[in-house]
Design an enzyme around this catalytic site. Sequence first.
Site, PDB file in Angstrom:
ATOM      1  N   TYR A  29    -107.144  90.653  11.269  1.00  0.00           N
ATOM      2  CA  TYR A  29    -107.794  90.818  12.582  1.00  0.00           C
ATOM      3  C   TYR A  29    -108.399  92.223  12.706  1.00  0.00           C
ATOM      4  CZ  TYR A  29    -104.537  86.932  13.631  1.00  0.00           C
ATOM      5  OH  TYR A  29    -103.803  85.772  13.615  1.00  0.00           O
ATOM      6  N   TRP A  35    -106.213  90.360  24.677  1.00  0.00           N
ATOM      7  CA  TRP A  35    -104.822  90.448  25.166  1.00  0.00           C
ATOM      8  C   TRP A  35    -103.979  91.299  24.239  1.00  0.00           C
ATOM      9  CZ3 TRP A  35    -100.879  85.871  25.497  1.00  0.00           C
ATOM     10  CH2 TRP A  35    -100.844  85.125  24.311  1.00  0.00           C
ATOM     11  N   ASP A 169    -103.252  79.577  19.758  1.00  0.00           N
ATOM     12  CA  ASP A 169    -104.433  78.985  19.127  1.00  0.00           C
ATOM     13  C   ASP A 169    -104.295  77.555  18.607  1.00  0.00           C
ATOM     14  OD1 ASP A 169    -105.310  81.507  19.655  1.00  0.00           O
ATOM     15  OD2 ASP A 169    -105.617  82.090  17.583  1.00  0.00           O
ATOM     16  N   ARG A 201    -101.030  78.896   8.653  1.00  0.00           N
ATOM     17  CA  ARG A 201    -102.272  78.982   9.439  1.00  0.00           C
ATOM     18  C   ARG A 201    -102.799  77.581   9.776  1.00  0.00           C
ATOM     19  NH1 ARG A 201    -104.053  83.462  11.922  1.00  0.00           N
ATOM     20  NH2 ARG A 201    -106.106  82.489  11.808  1.00  0.00           N
ATOM     21  N   TYR A 356     -97.922  79.239  12.706  1.00  0.00           N
ATOM     22  CA  TYR A 356     -98.679  79.912  13.768  1.00  0.00           C
ATOM     23  C   TYR A 356     -98.096  79.537  15.142  1.00  0.00           C
ATOM     24  CZ  TYR A 356    -103.217  82.331  14.851  1.00  0.00           C
ATOM     25  OH  TYR A 356    -104.211  83.192  15.252  1.00  0.00           O
ATOM     26  N   TRP A 357     -98.807  78.836  16.020  1.00  0.00           N
ATOM     27  CA  TRP A 357     -98.285  78.568  17.367  1.00  0.00           C
ATOM     28  C   TRP A 357     -97.617  77.203  17.488  1.00  0.00           C
ATOM     29  CZ3 TRP A 357     -97.731  82.029  21.246  1.00  0.00           C
ATOM     30  CH2 TRP A 357     -98.430  83.232  21.140  1.00  0.00           C
ATOM     31  N   GLU A 400     -96.211  89.091  12.641  1.00  0.00           N
ATOM     32  CA  GLU A 400     -96.948  88.496  13.760  1.00  0.00           C
ATOM     33  C   GLU A 400     -96.088  87.420  14.442  1.00  0.00           C
ATOM     34  OE1 GLU A 400    -100.585  86.736  12.370  1.00  0.00           O
ATOM     35  OE2 GLU A 400    -101.355  86.334  14.387  1.00  0.00           O
TER      36      GLU A 400
HETATM   37  C1  DGY Z   1    -107.656  83.819  14.889  1.00  0.00           C
HETATM   38  O1  DGY Z   1    -108.629  84.082  14.187  1.00  0.00           O
HETATM   39  O2  DGY Z   1    -106.738  83.077  14.559  1.00  0.00           O
HETATM   40  C2  DGY Z   1    -107.579  84.485  16.204  1.00  0.00           C
HETATM   41  O3  DGY Z   1    -106.327  84.455  16.721  1.00  0.00           O
HETATM   42  C3  DGY Z   1    -108.565  83.906  17.162  1.00  0.00           C
HETATM   43  O4  DGY Z   1    -108.481  84.639  18.332  1.00  0.00           O
END
Ligand code: DGY
Length: 433
Positions: A29, A35, A169, A201, A356-357, A400
Site C-alpha cells: 500500500y 481511514w 474489502d 488475499r 483478509y476480511w 495487517e
Molecule cells: C486493497 O488494495 O486491498 C485496498 O485495501 C483497497 O483499499
Amino acid sequence: KEQLIKQAIDILNDNFQEGGFTIPCKGLYPFQWKWDSGFIAIGQAHYDMEKAKTEIATLLDAQWENGFIPHIVFHNESDTYFPGADVHRSDLSPLASKKYKSTGMTQPPVTGFVLEEMYRIAEDKENLLKYIATQIDKVYDNHAYFYTHRDVNNEGLAFIYHNWESGTDNSPIWDDIWKTMNPPDYTFERRDTTHVDASQRPTKREYDHYLNIIEIAKEHNYNDAKIAAHSPFLVLDPLFNAMLIKSNESLINLYRLLGNTGKVAQLEAWQKKSIKGFNDKLWDDTLNAYVHYDLRKDAPIRFVTSSSFSALYAGIPSQERADLLLQTMMGKFGGEELYLCASFDPNSDRFDPKKYWRGPVWINMNWILHNGLKRYGFNDVAQRVKEDSIALIEKNGFFEYFNPIKKVNETENVGYGGNNFSWSAALLIDLLK
Ligand code: DGY
C-alpha cells in the site's frame, strides 16, 4: 511494553513520507489511505503531535469541491500497487481535486473522531484547538456531502457503492452481491499477490467484480446520483455509518470547545436522524445484532461481523440493546479457543481465519470495539480485547491481520498481509498508553 512502543514508533517513522503522510505499509500500500491516516494520526499524537497534524491536514487537502474525501490519495507514482491512478481516473469528475490524483470512492469517515482523539491526547490543548479550528470545517463539509449525496432514502444513513468504501474489502457480506453481477474477465496484473501470499488475499474473480463497479462509476463520471441509480453494489454498512455518527458527536464537542457553535444545530439534527435510522433499519431482532442492508435488493444482509459491534463506539444502542449485542459477541466470537475479535462470524461456513476480511482479527476493529465496550461499562471484555490485541502483535509481529484461532498461534506465525503495518503500530501505542 516500552520495547513494543519503541518498535511501533520506528515502524510509523519508517512509513512516513516526505509529502507529509504515512503509507499503510511498504510495497502493498504505497500511497495515503483515508481511514488508515486517521488511525495513524492517533498513534503519532502520542509521540509527535506535529506529524499527526500534518497527516490529517494532508488528507484534507485532497478534498473535492463537493466535500468528498477520497479513499486513496496518489501522492506519487508507484508500480507496486494495482489499481493505480490511471485506473481510478479521478479527473473524470468535474468536482475532483485539481491538486492530487485520487480514487473516486471513499472510506469510513473517521476524521471527526480522530481530531477529538488528538485533542484528548494533546498536552498543549490550546495549541491543538488552534489547529483544529483550521481543519474542522473541512470535516463538516465531508459530513454534509454524505447527508446531501449519499442518503438516498433520507433516513440519516449514507450508502457505499463499492466494497472498498466499507474498509472490509472482501468480507463474505458481499458474496451474494457478486452473484447478481457478471463482470468481464478483465486482463490485468495484480500487484498485491507479489507482496503477500495469494491465500491471504481476494481472488481474481473478486477483483473482476471490484473493477467492474469502478468502470460503472467512471462511466457516470463519479456522479453520486447516477451511481445510486446504476451501481450494482449499493449498501448501508453499519461500520461506515457508526463512524459517521461517532464523528458527528466529535464535531459537536469540538465546535463547542472552539466556542464556534453555528453548525452545531445542523450536526445535532443529522445525529438524531442517523441514530434513529441506524436502530430502525440495521437492527436484526433474530440475530440480536446490527447488520448490513442491501439497497439494491431492499433487504438486510443477515450475517454478524465485527462491524456489527462498532455501533457501541458511537453510542448508538440503548443499554438494553447493548447488552444483547454483548451476548451475541461473546456467544459467537468470544469462545476461549479464540482471540477477540474475528472479523466474521466464526460459526459461519463463510468464515476463513486466514483470508483478509473473511475472518482474521484486525487491530483497528479491536481498537474501536475496546473503546465501544468501555463506553457501555463492559470493562472486562474491553480489557480482554486489549490484551488479545497486544498478545497477537507480541506473538506474530506488527502485521495487517491475524488468525483468531489460539491453537495455531501457539505453533506458527499467523500474522498475515502486510508486515510493519502502520495502523497496527499506531493503535497499539494508544492501547498501551
Ligand atoms: C486493497 O488494495 O486491498 C485496498 O485495501 C483497497 O483499499
